[in-house]
Design a protein around this motif. Structure first.
Motif, PDB file in Angstrom:
ATOM      1  N   ARG A   1      58.678  80.302  43.757  1.00 18.65           N
ATOM      2  CA  ARG A   1      59.594  80.280  42.606  1.00 18.65           C
ATOM      3  C   ARG A   1      58.970  79.443  41.494  1.00 18.65           C
ATOM      4  NH1 ARG A   1      64.102  77.089  44.611  1.00 18.65           N
ATOM      5  NH2 ARG A   1      62.623  76.235  46.094  1.00 18.65           N
ATOM      6  N   ILE A   2      58.889  79.991  40.286  1.00 16.22           N
ATOM      7  CA  ILE A   2      58.330  79.211  39.174  1.00 16.22           C
ATOM      8  C   ILE A   2      59.406  79.061  38.090  1.00 16.22           C
ATOM      9  CG2 ILE A   2      56.397  78.932  37.571  1.00 16.22           C
ATOM     10  CD1 ILE A   2      54.756  80.809  39.237  1.00 16.22           C
ATOM     11  N   TYR A   3      59.707  77.809  37.755  1.00 18.15           N
ATOM     12  CA  TYR A   3      60.707  77.500  36.723  1.00 18.15           C
ATOM     13  C   TYR A   3      59.970  77.066  35.461  1.00 18.15           C
ATOM     14  CZ  TYR A   3      63.776  77.754  40.721  1.00 18.15           C
ATOM     15  OH  TYR A   3      64.441  78.209  41.834  1.00 18.15           O
ATOM     16  N   ILE A   4      60.125  77.872  34.396  1.00 19.26           N
ATOM     17  CA  ILE A   4      59.326  77.672  33.181  1.00 19.26           C
ATOM     18  C   ILE A   4      60.264  77.344  32.021  1.00 19.26           C
ATOM     19  CG2 ILE A   4      57.631  78.798  31.656  1.00 19.26           C
ATOM     20  CD1 ILE A   4      57.944  80.832  34.499  1.00 19.26           C
ATOM     21  N   GLN A   5      59.894  76.315  31.270  1.00 16.39           N
ATOM     22  CA  GLN A   5      60.771  75.919  30.162  1.00 16.39           C
ATOM     23  C   GLN A   5      60.859  77.057  29.127  1.00 16.39           C
ATOM     24  OE1 GLN A   5      59.908  71.918  28.921  1.00 16.39           O
ATOM     25  NE2 GLN A   5      61.959  71.680  28.048  1.00 16.39           N
ATOM     26  N   ASP A   6      62.091  77.303  28.639  1.00 19.30           N
ATOM     27  CA  ASP A   6      62.387  78.427  27.723  1.00 19.30           C
ATOM     28  C   ASP A   6      61.333  78.639  26.636  1.00 19.30           C
ATOM     29  OD1 ASP A   6      64.757  79.286  28.816  1.00 19.30           O
ATOM     30  OD2 ASP A   6      65.936  77.772  27.755  1.00 19.30           O
ATOM     31  N   SER A   7      60.970  77.526  25.970  1.00 21.01           N
ATOM     32  CA  SER A   7      60.111  77.631  24.780  1.00 21.01           C
ATOM     33  C   SER A   7      58.742  78.224  25.077  1.00 21.01           C
ATOM     34  CB  SER A   7      59.955  76.241  24.155  1.00 21.01           C
ATOM     35  OG  SER A   7      59.498  75.348  25.150  1.00 21.01           O
ATOM     36  N   ILE A   8      58.282  78.144  26.312  1.00 22.65           N
ATOM     37  CA  ILE A   8      56.953  78.690  26.628  1.00 22.65           C
ATOM     38  C   ILE A   8      57.049  79.867  27.609  1.00 22.65           C
ATOM     39  CG2 ILE A   8      55.566  76.609  26.215  1.00 22.65           C
ATOM     40  CD1 ILE A   8      55.780  76.241  29.383  1.00 22.65           C
ATOM     41  N   TYR A   9      58.293  80.271  27.906  1.00 26.77           N
ATOM     42  CA  TYR A   9      58.472  81.279  28.954  1.00 26.77           C
ATOM     43  C   TYR A   9      57.693  82.571  28.659  1.00 26.77           C
ATOM     44  CZ  TYR A   9      60.276  84.471  32.363  1.00 26.77           C
ATOM     45  OH  TYR A   9      60.325  85.380  33.370  1.00 26.77           O
ATOM     46  N   GLU A  10      57.876  83.128  27.463  1.00 25.16           N
ATOM     47  CA  GLU A  10      57.257  84.432  27.152  1.00 25.16           C
ATOM     48  C   GLU A  10      55.735  84.344  27.258  1.00 25.16           C
ATOM     49  OE1 GLU A  10      58.618  87.321  26.886  1.00 25.16           O
ATOM     50  OE2 GLU A  10      60.628  86.475  27.096  1.00 25.16           O
ATOM     51  N   THR A  11      55.157  83.267  26.706  1.00 24.99           N
ATOM     52  CA  THR A  11      53.692  83.097  26.737  1.00 24.99           C
ATOM     53  C   THR A  11      53.213  82.981  28.185  1.00 24.99           C
ATOM     54  OG1 THR A  11      54.066  81.712  24.818  1.00 24.99           O
ATOM     55  CG2 THR A  11      51.826  81.745  25.667  1.00 24.99           C
ATOM     56  N   PHE A  12      53.939  82.171  28.957  1.00 25.53           N
ATOM     57  CA  PHE A  12      53.548  81.974  30.358  1.00 25.53           C
ATOM     58  C   PHE A  12      53.627  83.302  31.112  1.00 25.53           C
ATOM     59  CE2 PHE A  12      54.228  81.189  34.824  1.00 25.53           C
ATOM     60  CZ  PHE A  12      53.366  80.154  35.114  1.00 25.53           C
ATOM     61  N   GLN A  13      54.739  84.015  30.944  1.00 24.71           N
ATOM     62  CA  GLN A  13      54.932  85.272  31.686  1.00 24.71           C
ATOM     63  C   GLN A  13      53.804  86.267  31.388  1.00 24.71           C
ATOM     64  OE1 GLN A  13      58.911  87.270  31.937  1.00 24.71           O
ATOM     65  NE2 GLN A  13      57.828  88.995  31.017  1.00 24.71           N
ATOM     66  N   LYS A  14      53.473  86.378  30.094  1.00 21.81           N
ATOM     67  CA  LYS A  14      52.427  87.323  29.695  1.00 21.81           C
ATOM     68  C   LYS A  14      51.088  86.958  30.353  1.00 21.81           C
ATOM     69  CE  LYS A  14      50.821  89.320  25.465  1.00 21.81           C
ATOM     70  NZ  LYS A  14      50.374  88.863  24.193  1.00 21.81           N
ATOM     71  N   ALA A  15      50.743  85.678  30.271  1.00 18.12           N
ATOM     72  CA  ALA A  15      49.461  85.223  30.839  1.00 18.12           C
ATOM     73  C   ALA A  15      49.467  85.364  32.361  1.00 18.12           C
ATOM     74  CB  ALA A  15      49.218  83.770  30.445  1.00 18.12           C
ATOM     75  N   PHE A  16      50.620  85.110  32.976  1.00 16.40           N
ATOM     76  CA  PHE A  16      50.724  85.185  34.439  1.00 16.40           C
ATOM     77  C   PHE A  16      50.520  86.626  34.915  1.00 16.40           C
ATOM     78  CE2 PHE A  16      52.573  85.045  38.634  1.00 16.40           C
ATOM     79  CZ  PHE A  16      52.263  83.770  39.091  1.00 16.40           C
ATOM     80  N   ILE A  17      51.164  87.566  34.218  1.00 18.74           N
ATOM     81  CA  ILE A  17      51.026  88.983  34.612  1.00 18.74           C
ATOM     82  C   ILE A  17      49.579  89.423  34.414  1.00 18.74           C
ATOM     83  CG2 ILE A  17      51.724  91.357  34.063  1.00 18.74           C
ATOM     84  CD1 ILE A  17      54.426  90.157  33.178  1.00 18.74           C
ATOM     85  N   SER A  18      49.017  89.031  33.286  1.00 21.12           N
ATOM     86  CA  SER A  18      47.651  89.446  32.987  1.00 21.12           C
ATOM     87  C   SER A  18      46.677  88.942  34.075  1.00 21.12           C
ATOM     88  CB  SER A  18      47.292  88.912  31.606  1.00 21.12           C
ATOM     89  OG  SER A  18      45.923  88.820  31.462  1.00 21.12           O
ATOM     90  N   ARG A  19      46.841  87.685  34.473  1.00 21.01           N
ATOM     91  CA  ARG A  19      45.954  87.123  35.516  1.00 21.01           C
ATOM     92  C   ARG A  19      46.211  87.810  36.862  1.00 21.01           C
ATOM     93  NH1 ARG A  19      42.418  86.501  37.991  1.00 21.01           N
ATOM     94  NH2 ARG A  19      41.511  84.662  38.968  1.00 21.01           N
ATOM     95  N   THR A  20      47.488  88.079  37.170  1.00 18.63           N
ATOM     96  CA  THR A  20      47.837  88.733  38.435  1.00 18.63           C
ATOM     97  C   THR A  20      47.196  90.119  38.511  1.00 18.63           C
ATOM     98  OG1 THR A  20      49.933  87.541  38.548  1.00 18.63           O
ATOM     99  CG2 THR A  20      49.784  89.561  39.836  1.00 18.63           C
ATOM    100  N   GLU A  21      47.224  90.815  37.384  1.00 19.36           N
ATOM    101  CA  GLU A  21      46.707  92.188  37.398  1.00 19.36           C
ATOM    102  C   GLU A  21      45.183  92.243  37.512  1.00 19.36           C
ATOM    103  OE1 GLU A  21      48.776  93.960  34.066  1.00 19.36           O
ATOM    104  OE2 GLU A  21      50.520  94.424  35.338  1.00 19.36           O
ATOM    105  N   GLN A  22      44.541  91.092  37.320  1.00 12.82           N
ATOM    106  CA  GLN A  22      43.078  91.063  37.527  1.00 12.82           C
ATOM    107  C   GLN A  22      42.723  90.945  39.008  1.00 12.82           C
ATOM    108  OE1 GLN A  22      41.662  87.737  35.235  1.00 12.82           O
ATOM    109  NE2 GLN A  22      42.443  88.619  33.347  1.00 12.82           N
ATOM    110  N   TYR A  23      43.720  90.611  39.829  1.00 12.98           N
ATOM    111  CA  TYR A  23      43.437  90.394  41.258  1.00 12.98           C
ATOM    112  C   TYR A  23      42.936  91.678  41.906  1.00 12.98           C
ATOM    113  CZ  TYR A  23      44.447  85.778  43.026  1.00 12.98           C
ATOM    114  OH  TYR A  23      44.338  84.457  43.359  1.00 12.98           O
ATOM    115  N   SER A  24      41.826  91.577  42.651  1.00 12.90           N
ATOM    116  CA  SER A  24      41.364  92.767  43.369  1.00 12.90           C
ATOM    117  C   SER A  24      41.840  92.692  44.813  1.00 12.90           C
ATOM    118  CB  SER A  24      39.843  92.886  43.287  1.00 12.90           C
ATOM    119  OG  SER A  24      39.261  91.901  44.070  1.00 12.90           O
ATOM    120  N   VAL A  25      42.504  93.754  45.236  1.00 15.91           N
ATOM    121  CA  VAL A  25      43.066  93.831  46.582  1.00 15.91           C
ATOM    122  C   VAL A  25      42.235  94.851  47.349  1.00 15.91           C
ATOM    123  CG1 VAL A  25      45.145  94.374  47.914  1.00 15.91           C
ATOM    124  CG2 VAL A  25      45.356  93.385  45.627  1.00 15.91           C
TER     125      VAL A  25
END
Ligand code: NAP
Length: 479
Positions: free
Chosen positions: A291-315
């Motif tokens: 569970r990741i709790y992200i402060q409102d003011s940076i939520y959108e930026t964090f979410q975008k960067a998190f998804i982008s990094r996740t999608e680089q993962y090779s499975v």
């Protein structure tokens, strides 16, 4: 590298023995057969305990310098053969080869720390004269080995978590019986091979392979067993605690660890560390980020960067150095995770990325807007799924972090020392990582959880306390 199917034996009382009843050990990636191990019977378990009674006497009489020597030689052996150890961890489990190499290296470290700590099993003097009437008494206490320890271990760190029990048990002069997870018994048997090579006296260590539900009860309830050191899930842990009776119990159980990201955090660091913490070992990690709790003011930026990094993962192929994440331990486990995600989506959660299953493989998955009334919000996922939540401030993040039954570790990203200290004081967990995810551990630190995450601590020095008992000596003087 290919592995020959050879019918691995188990170690009972110093003898490597096979049985007609066998368990097949399969690679979760393609279900191919790696090896077979004996399916121990109840009689085997009883014999194991009888042998350990003698083993306990032998272990207790081993001088400390000999315990140190044996543990260090076992560590040397693993170091010399570390590629083989890493290969087996990766082959029978779900770790990638890079993750498995790290585990083999940590196992060597765990054993070396055990050897060092063996010299520091100290007692202390007791000031008896603090009690009126005890002025003429002097004394101290020693720490003595407890006797026979039963170690029951999980699949997700099949070598190092066994070493976390075997190393301190031998360092403190105990006999130990290991019952490894049925899906990953080979790494534990390889650890026993290292100790056989090192000249550990027979009967001090046994590794018995078999189904926990069939042979576990005898081990757990037997009066000769003085301590159960269990690492695994909550359900089995609670059952063992109910059945154990009058003996010591160490429980290292699960969690659904929180990470808090405040607006002053280094976002790049927070994303990198939390993605790794969420998907290490395909999310099958007791201190993995859920569970990741992200402060409102940076939520959108964090979410975008998190998804982008996740999608680089090779499975994919665990044995490839390019792979970031392998399969779950079985297809059944991947289906369980898939169902938990589907339930959350059915109740209104939003799938940001992932959510695809292929056999035992499940893609790294990120969810948001997860309602509190679904399983995934409260229970341990133990799979590659992470939930993102926006929060107004630290107080809300702490309240939500604490709103579950578990409490193993937590992480917080902030540059504000006051806020970090508030989190340290108020989060109900066994360990807090500042500017790191919950997924950080070294083998020498006290490790364990509060609430339903467990009872007692591992981390060699702390395991040694649990595995020994003080014996008080008091001299009455005629002065
Ligand atoms: P598990 O299903 O609880 O099994 C753990 C061990 O217990 C296995 O050896 C299993 O044997 C045995 N067992 C199961 N039921 C038993 C019973 N009634 N009596 C005696 N033994 C029994 O856990 P897992 O799936 O292997 O591992 C995942 C869990 O471990 C997760 O919840 C994870 O969070 C937790 N874990 C905690 C830590 C920590 O340090 N806190 C570290 C790693 C993992 P069989 O394999 O034969 O069923």
């Amino acid at each position: 590298m290919t592995v020959q199917i050879r019918g691995q034996k188990m170690l009972i009382g110093g003898k490597w023995v096979g049985r007609d009843e066998i368990i097949e050990v399969r690679d979760p990636q393609d279900n191919s057969l790696i090896d077979t191990v004996p399916a121990a019977s109840k009689e085997d378990m009883l014999q194991c305990i009888e042998e350990a009674k003698e083993g306990a006497k032998i272990a207790a009489s081993m001088p400390v310098h000999e315990r140190i020597r044996v543990i260090n030689v076992a560590a040397d052996y693993i170091e010399e053969n570390k590629e083989k150890y890493a290969f087996i961890i990766s082959k029978e489990g779900s770790k990638t080869i890079r993750e498995a190499q790290k585990e083999a290296a940590r196992c060597i470290q765990t054993l070396r720390i055990s050897a060092e700590e063996a010299r520091r099993i100290n007692g202390e003097t007791i000031p008896f004269d603090q009690m009126p009437g005890s002025e003429n008494r002097v004394g101290y206490y020693y720490r003595f080995p407890i006797g026979i320890i039963a170690a029951i271990t999980p699949f997700n760190d099949p070598l190092n978590l066994v070493a976390h029990k075997v190393g301190p048990a031998i360092a403190s002069g105990n006999a130990i019986i290991v019952k490894p997870a049925t899906v990953t018994p080979l790494s534990a048997l390889l650890l026993a091979e290292a100790f056989s090579h090192a000249g550990l006296p027979p009967k001090v260590l046994s590794v018995i392979t078999g189904h926990g539900r069939e042979i576990g009860d005898i081990l757990v309830t037997h009066p000769a067993i003085r301590m159960i050191s269990f690492t695994g899930g909550l359900e089995a842990g609670e059952e063992i605690a109910r059945k154990a009776g009058l003996k010591k119990i160490g429980l290292e159980l699960g969690s659904n660890s929180p990470v808090i990201v405040l607006e002053d955090a280094d976002l790049e660091e927070a994303v990198e560390s939390s993605v790794s913490g969420a998907f290490w070992a395909a999310g099958q990690n007791c201190l993995g980020v859920q569970r990741i709790y992200i402060q409102d003011s940076i939520y959108e930026t964090f979410q975008k960067a998190f998804i982008s990094r996740t999608e680089q993962y090779s499975v994919g192929d665990k044995q490839s150095y390019q792979t970031d994440m392998g399969p779950l331990i079985t297809e059944k486990e991947a289906i369980r995770v898939e169902k938990m995600v589907e339930e959350a989506i059915g109740k209104g959660a939003f799938l940001l990325t992932g959510g695809q299953r292929n056999g035992a493989f499940y893609t790294p998955t990120v969810l948001t807007n997860v309602p509190e009334n679904c399983q995934i919000a409260k229970e341990e996922i133990f799979g590659p799924v992470v939930l993102l939540y926006p929060v107004g401030d630290l107080d809300e993040a702490i309240q939500k972090s604490n709103s579950v039954d578990y409490g193993l570790q937590a992480g917080i990203f902030t540059k504000n020392i006051e806020k970090a200290h508030k989190a340290i004081a108020q989060l109900d967990v066994g360990g807090i990582m500042i500017n790191d995810s919950s997924d950080y551990r070294i083998d020498a630190m006290p490790f364990g959880g509060v609430k339903k995450s467990g009872l007692g601590r591992e981390g060699i020095k702390f395991a040694l306390q649990e595995m020994t008992e003080p014996k008080v000596v008091c001299f009455k003087l005629n002065q």
